[in-house]
Design a protein around this motif. Structure first.
Motif, PDB file in Angstrom:
ATOM      1  N   PHE A 239      53.050  51.332 106.752  1.00 49.65           N
ATOM      2  CA  PHE A 239      52.188  50.256 106.253  1.00 49.65           C
ATOM      3  C   PHE A 239      52.068  50.311 104.737  1.00 49.65           C
ATOM      4  N   THR A 240      52.096  49.150 104.129  1.00 51.24           N
ATOM      5  CA  THR A 240      51.845  49.052 102.696  1.00 51.24           C
ATOM      6  C   THR A 240      51.072  47.771 102.418  1.00 51.24           C
ATOM      7  N   GLU A 241      50.334  47.795 101.324  1.00 47.10           N
ATOM      8  CA  GLU A 241      49.517  46.620 100.971  1.00 47.10           C
ATOM      9  C   GLU A 241      50.348  45.525 100.312  1.00 47.10           C
ATOM     10  N   ARG A 242      51.585  45.873  99.959  1.00 51.32           N
ATOM     11  CA  ARG A 242      52.389  44.902  99.199  1.00 51.32           C
ATOM     12  C   ARG A 242      52.795  43.706 100.055  1.00 51.32           C
ATOM     13  N   LEU A 243      53.109  42.622  99.371  1.00 52.68           N
ATOM     14  CA  LEU A 243      53.648  41.452 100.061  1.00 52.68           C
ATOM     15  C   LEU A 243      55.103  41.726 100.410  1.00 52.68           C
ATOM     16  N   TYR A 244      55.532  41.197 101.536  1.00 47.78           N
ATOM     17  CA  TYR A 244      56.931  41.355 101.938  1.00 47.78           C
ATOM     18  C   TYR A 244      57.688  40.098 101.539  1.00 47.78           C
TER      19      TYR A 244
ATOM     20  N   VAL B 281      47.965  54.408  96.901  1.00 45.83           N
ATOM     21  CA  VAL B 281      48.172  53.542  95.751  1.00 45.83           C
ATOM     22  C   VAL B 281      47.723  52.127  96.095  1.00 45.83           C
ATOM     23  N   LYS B 282      47.241  51.419  95.077  1.00 51.50           N
ATOM     24  CA  LYS B 282      46.817  50.031  95.302  1.00 51.50           C
ATOM     25  C   LYS B 282      47.670  49.126  94.417  1.00 51.50           C
ATOM     26  N   PHE B 283      48.318  48.185  95.038  1.00 52.72           N
ATOM     27  CA  PHE B 283      49.167  47.258  94.293  1.00 52.72           C
ATOM     28  C   PHE B 283      48.390  45.960  94.063  1.00 52.72           C
ATOM     29  N   THR B 284      48.457  45.455  92.854  1.00 50.02           N
ATOM     30  CA  THR B 284      47.825  44.159  92.576  1.00 50.02           C
ATOM     31  C   THR B 284      48.921  43.150  92.284  1.00 50.02           C
TER      32      THR B 284
ATOM     33  N   TYR C 292      55.304  38.761  91.672  1.00 50.99           N
ATOM     34  CA  TYR C 292      55.521  40.087  91.087  1.00 50.99           C
ATOM     35  C   TYR C 292      54.206  40.861  91.068  1.00 50.99           C
ATOM     36  N   LEU C 293      54.309  42.162  90.879  1.00 54.11           N
ATOM     37  CA  LEU C 293      53.098  42.981  90.831  1.00 54.11           C
ATOM     38  C   LEU C 293      52.625  43.067  89.389  1.00 54.11           C
ATOM     39  N   SER C 294      51.331  42.976  89.187  1.00 52.07           N
ATOM     40  CA  SER C 294      50.841  43.043  87.811  1.00 52.07           C
ATOM     41  C   SER C 294      50.401  44.447  87.419  1.00 52.07           C
TER      42      SER C 294
ATOM     43  N   ASP D 217      37.485  65.666  92.074  1.00 48.31           N
ATOM     44  CA  ASP D 217      38.457  65.636  90.973  1.00 48.31           C
ATOM     45  C   ASP D 217      39.364  64.416  91.028  1.00 48.31           C
ATOM     46  N   ARG D 218      39.120  63.562  92.020  1.00 47.33           N
ATOM     47  CA  ARG D 218      39.979  62.399  92.185  1.00 47.33           C
ATOM     48  C   ARG D 218      39.827  61.447  90.997  1.00 47.33           C
ATOM     49  N   LYS D 219      40.956  61.082  90.427  1.00 42.58           N
ATOM     50  CA  LYS D 219      40.918  60.189  89.270  1.00 42.58           C
ATOM     51  C   LYS D 219      41.810  58.990  89.510  1.00 42.58           C
ATOM     52  N   GLU D 220      41.409  57.901  88.864  1.00 49.69           N
ATOM     53  CA  GLU D 220      42.167  56.663  89.009  1.00 49.69           C
ATOM     54  C   GLU D 220      43.088  56.487  87.807  1.00 49.69           C
ATOM     55  N   ARG D 221      44.334  56.200  88.071  1.00 50.93           N
ATOM     56  CA  ARG D 221      45.290  55.987  86.978  1.00 50.93           C
ATOM     57  C   ARG D 221      45.894  54.592  87.167  1.00 50.93           C
ATOM     58  N   LYS D 222      45.611  53.720  86.205  1.00 52.93           N
ATOM     59  CA  LYS D 222      46.104  52.344  86.325  1.00 52.93           C
ATOM     60  C   LYS D 222      47.320  52.161  85.424  1.00 52.93           C
ATOM     61  N   ILE D 223      48.372  51.623  85.996  1.00 52.50           N
ATOM     62  CA  ILE D 223      49.580  51.359  85.203  1.00 52.50           C
ATOM     63  C   ILE D 223      49.819  49.851  85.197  1.00 52.50           C
ATOM     64  N   ASN D 224      49.708  49.259  84.027  1.00 58.65           N
ATOM     65  CA  ASN D 224      50.025  47.835  83.897  1.00 58.65           C
ATOM     66  C   ASN D 224      51.535  47.684  83.779  1.00 58.65           C
ATOM     67  N   LEU D 225      52.063  46.740  84.502  1.00 61.77           N
ATOM     68  CA  LEU D 225      53.522  46.613  84.570  1.00 61.77           C
ATOM     69  C   LEU D 225      54.018  45.435  83.731  1.00 61.77           C
ATOM     70  N   SER D 226      55.215  45.619  83.177  1.00 67.21           N
ATOM     71  CA  SER D 226      55.861  44.478  82.524  1.00 67.21           C
ATOM     72  C   SER D 226      56.363  43.557  83.645  1.00 67.21           C
ATOM     73  N   ILE D 227      56.686  42.320  83.303  1.00 69.25           N
ATOM     74  CA  ILE D 227      57.117  41.385  84.364  1.00 69.25           C
ATOM     75  C   ILE D 227      58.379  41.880  85.084  1.00 69.25           C
ATOM     76  N   PRO D 228      59.411  42.362  84.370  1.00 68.89           N
ATOM     77  CA  PRO D 228      60.573  42.877  85.118  1.00 68.89           C
ATOM     78  C   PRO D 228      60.209  44.044  86.036  1.00 68.89           C
ATOM     79  N   GLN D 229      59.333  44.935  85.535  1.00 74.67           N
ATOM     80  CA  GLN D 229      58.910  46.073  86.374  1.00 74.67           C
ATOM     81  C   GLN D 229      58.154  45.566  87.605  1.00 74.67           C
ATOM     82  N   GLY D 230      57.283  44.573  87.376  1.00 71.43           N
ATOM     83  CA  GLY D 230      56.497  43.998  88.482  1.00 71.43           C
ATOM     84  C   GLY D 230      57.394  43.339  89.514  1.00 71.43           C
TER      85      GLY D 230
END
Lengths: 270, 200
Positions: A149-154, B114-117, B124-126, B137-150
C-alpha cells in the motif's frame, strides 16, 4: 473455486443479525418470565430486558456507523430508534398514558426523520453497494498478496476522450450511483468508498477516487481504509491497475452507447 | 580553485582582521606571525593559522629564517590580486549517467513511513515528508521537489510492483535527459532514507 468474497461483510449486516438475536433473547426471556409467573412471582410477561437491549443496540450501532461513515444521520436515527424501542416496552397495558404518548411521539419523529432523509439513506446505500461491487470486480483476478500500500496516486495511462464525453461519463456514473463526481478546473474526480459516506465528504481526497483529466490521463487512488477492508493484502499496484481498467472499460461502454452494461457488469461481481 | 579551497579562502576573508592582515602583508616586505600578531593585537595562533592557510592556497610564500634563536617563518605576498574562480559545473555529480546510474532498478519501499503530497494538478508530487527516528526522537523531514523530480516520483513503481530502471521511469514520466543529475540526486537521498529500494 470458492465463491467467498474477498471483501469483509458490510457493517449493515449487523442489523438483521442483531435484531434476530434480540428476538431469540426476547423469546427466552418470555419463557423464563412465564415460568416465574407459574412459580408465583408477581411479574408481567413483557420482555423488558430484551427490548432495552434492542434499544441500546440501535443507539450503539448508530454511533458505530457515525464513526465509520462520518455521516450524522446515522447516530440520530440510532438514538431515535433506540429511544422509541425503549418506550415501546411501556406502551403495553399497565403503564401510564404518558409513556404511551412519548412512545407515539418518538415513533412519529423517527418515521418523519427517515422520510425527510430518505434521499440520503437511499443514496448512501446505493453508493456503498456499488462501491463494494467495484472493489469486488477490481480484485476478481488478483491472487498475489504482496501488499504494497502507498498513499501515492497510481498513474494508469491515457484514454482518448474529450472533455464533454468525460463530463457525460461522470454524470452517467453519478446517476447509476457508482461514483460521485467532483469537478475541478482541469479534471474530474470520481469518488467511491466502501466505508466513508461519499455524501458526507467535502474533499475527494478523503476517499478512494479516480481522476480523469481533460487530456485523457487516468489516475487512481485507493484509500487505506478501503484497502484494509479486503480480507487479504492484495498486491496494491495490481489492484489500482485493475480498478483503472474497470473505469476505462466503463468509459468505453459509454462512448459506444452501451451504458446499461456498466450496471450489468457491476451486478456480476462476486 | 576548487570549492573547498574557495570555502577556506571565503571563511578567512570574512574575518574582521583579514583586511588588516592583508594590509600588513601588502605593506611589509615579509612578516612573521608574531610580528603581525603583536602589531594587530591578535593571538599568535590565529595569525599563524591564517598565514599558513593562505600559503596553502598559494597566496603567500614563506621562508624559514634563523636569527640566533630558534627558527621561524616569514611570509610575504606571492600574488598581487586574489580572484575566486569556481567552476560550478564540477559540482554536478556527472558520473556515467548514461549507463550505470540510470540503469539502476528501483521501486518504493513497503511501509516507508513517508507522506507524499500531490500537486494541485495531480500529475506530479510537490513534496515528501519523511519521519526519521522513533518515539520522542521522531523528526519530520520535508523535501520540496522540483517539477521533474515530482514527475519522476509520481511514476515510481509501487512497493508491490516490479522494479523499473530510472531510465524507464524517466521515459514514462516524460522527463528530459538534461534533468538526469537531479533525478539521480533525489533517488540517492530517498534510498538513504529507506523510501526507495533498489534491486541488488
Amino acid at each position: 473455486m470458492s465463491y467467498q468474497s474477498k471483501i469483509r461483510i458490510s457493517i449493515g449486516w449487523i442489523y438483521p443479525i442483531g435484531v434476530l438475536t434480540s428476538y431469540i433473547i426476547a423469546l427466552v426471556e418470555i419463557v423464563i418470565r412465564e415460568y416465574l409467573i407459574k412459580k408465583g412471582y408477581e411479574i408481567i410477561i413483557t420482555p423488558y430486558f430484551a427490548i432495552s437491549l434492542v434499544g441500546l443496540f440501535f443507539i450503539v450501532f448508530g454511533v458505530i456507523q457515525w464513526f465509520r461513515y462520518k455521516n450524522w444521520i446515522y447516530p440520530i436515527l440510532g438514538i431515535l430508534m433506540g429511544v422509541t424501542t425503549f418506550f415501546a416496552s411501556f406502551s403495553f397495558s399497565g403503564h401510564s398514558a404518558i409513556f404511551k404518548a412519548i412512545y407515539l411521539v418518538c415513533f412519529i419523529v423517527t418515521i418523519l426523520f427517515v422520510v425527510i432523509n430518505w434521499q440520503s439513506f437511499y443514496c448512501h446505500e446505493r453508493f456503498e453497494i456499488n462501491s463494494r461491487r467495484l472493489f469486488r470486480l477490481a480484485s476478481e483476478r488478483i491472487c498475489q498478496t504482496s501488499e504494497g500500500f502507498t498513499e501515492r496516486l497510481y498513474s494508469a495511462g491515457k484514454v482518448e476522450c474529450g472533455k464533454d464525453e468525460l463530463l457525460g461519463f461522470a454524470r452517467i456514473l453519478h446517476s447509476y450511483y457508482v461514483a460521485r463526481p467532483f469537478y475541478y478546473e482541469n479534471y474530474i474526480a470520481l469518488a467511491f468508498s466502501m466505508n466513508t459516506s461519499i455524501l458526507a465528504i467535502k474533499e475527494v481526497t478523503e476517499v478512494s477516487h479516480i481522476i480523469l483529466d481533460y487530456n485523457g490521463n487516468i489516475r487512481v487512488k485507493i484509500s487505506e481504509k478501503d484497502y484494509r477492508d479486503y480480507k487479504e493484502r492484495l498486491s496494491f499496484d495490481q489492484l489500482c491497475s485493475s480498478m483503472a481498467n474497470i473505469f476505462i472499460r466503463f468509459l468505453d461502454y459509454y462512448q459506444k452507447g452501451l451504458e446499461s452494461r456498466i450496471v450489468t457488469e457491476l451486478k456480476s461481481a462476486k | 580553485m576548487d570549492f573547498k579551497q574557495a570555502a577556506i579562502l571565503g571563511s578567512y576573508i570574512s574575518k574582521d582582521y583579514a583586511e588588516d592582515l592583508f594590509r600588513l602583508l601588502a605593506t611589509y616586505k615579509s612578516i612573521s606571525a608574531s610580528e603581525a600578531a603583536s602589531r594587530l593585537n591578535l593571538h599568535i595562533k590565529t595569525v599563524q593559522d591564517f598565514l599558513e592557510d593562505m600559503r596553502k592556497l598559494e597566496i603567500l610564500n614563506k621562508e624559514e629564517v634563523y636569527e640566533g634563536k630558534r627558527p621561524y617563518f616569514r611570509y610575504w605576498l606571492k600574488v598581487k590580486q586574489i580572484s575566486m574562480d569556481i567552476d560550478l559545473t564540477l559540482l554536478c555529480q556527472d558520473e556515467d549517467f548514461s549507463d550505470s546510474r540510470i540503469s539502476l532498478k528501483i521501486r518504493e519501499k513497503k511501509n516507508a513511513k513517508v507522506k507524499f503530497t500531490t500537486s494541485r494538478s495531480n500529475d506530479y508530487l510537490s513534496n515528501i515528508v519523511i519521519w526519521v527516528g522513533e518515539g520522542r526522537d521522531r523528526k519530520e523531514r520535508k523535501i520540496n521537489l522540483s517539477i521533474p523530480q515530482g514527475k519522476f516520483l509520481f511514476h515510481l513503481p509501487f512497493p508491490s510492483a516490479d522494479y523499473i530502471t530510472i531510465k524507464e521511469i524517466m521515459n514514462k514520466a516524460g522527463i528530459d535527459v538534461l534533468n538526469t543529475p537531479e533525478i539521480v540526486d533525489i533517488v540517492n537521498v530517498l534510498v538513504e532514507f529507506d523510501v526507495i529500494e533498489t534491486n541488488t
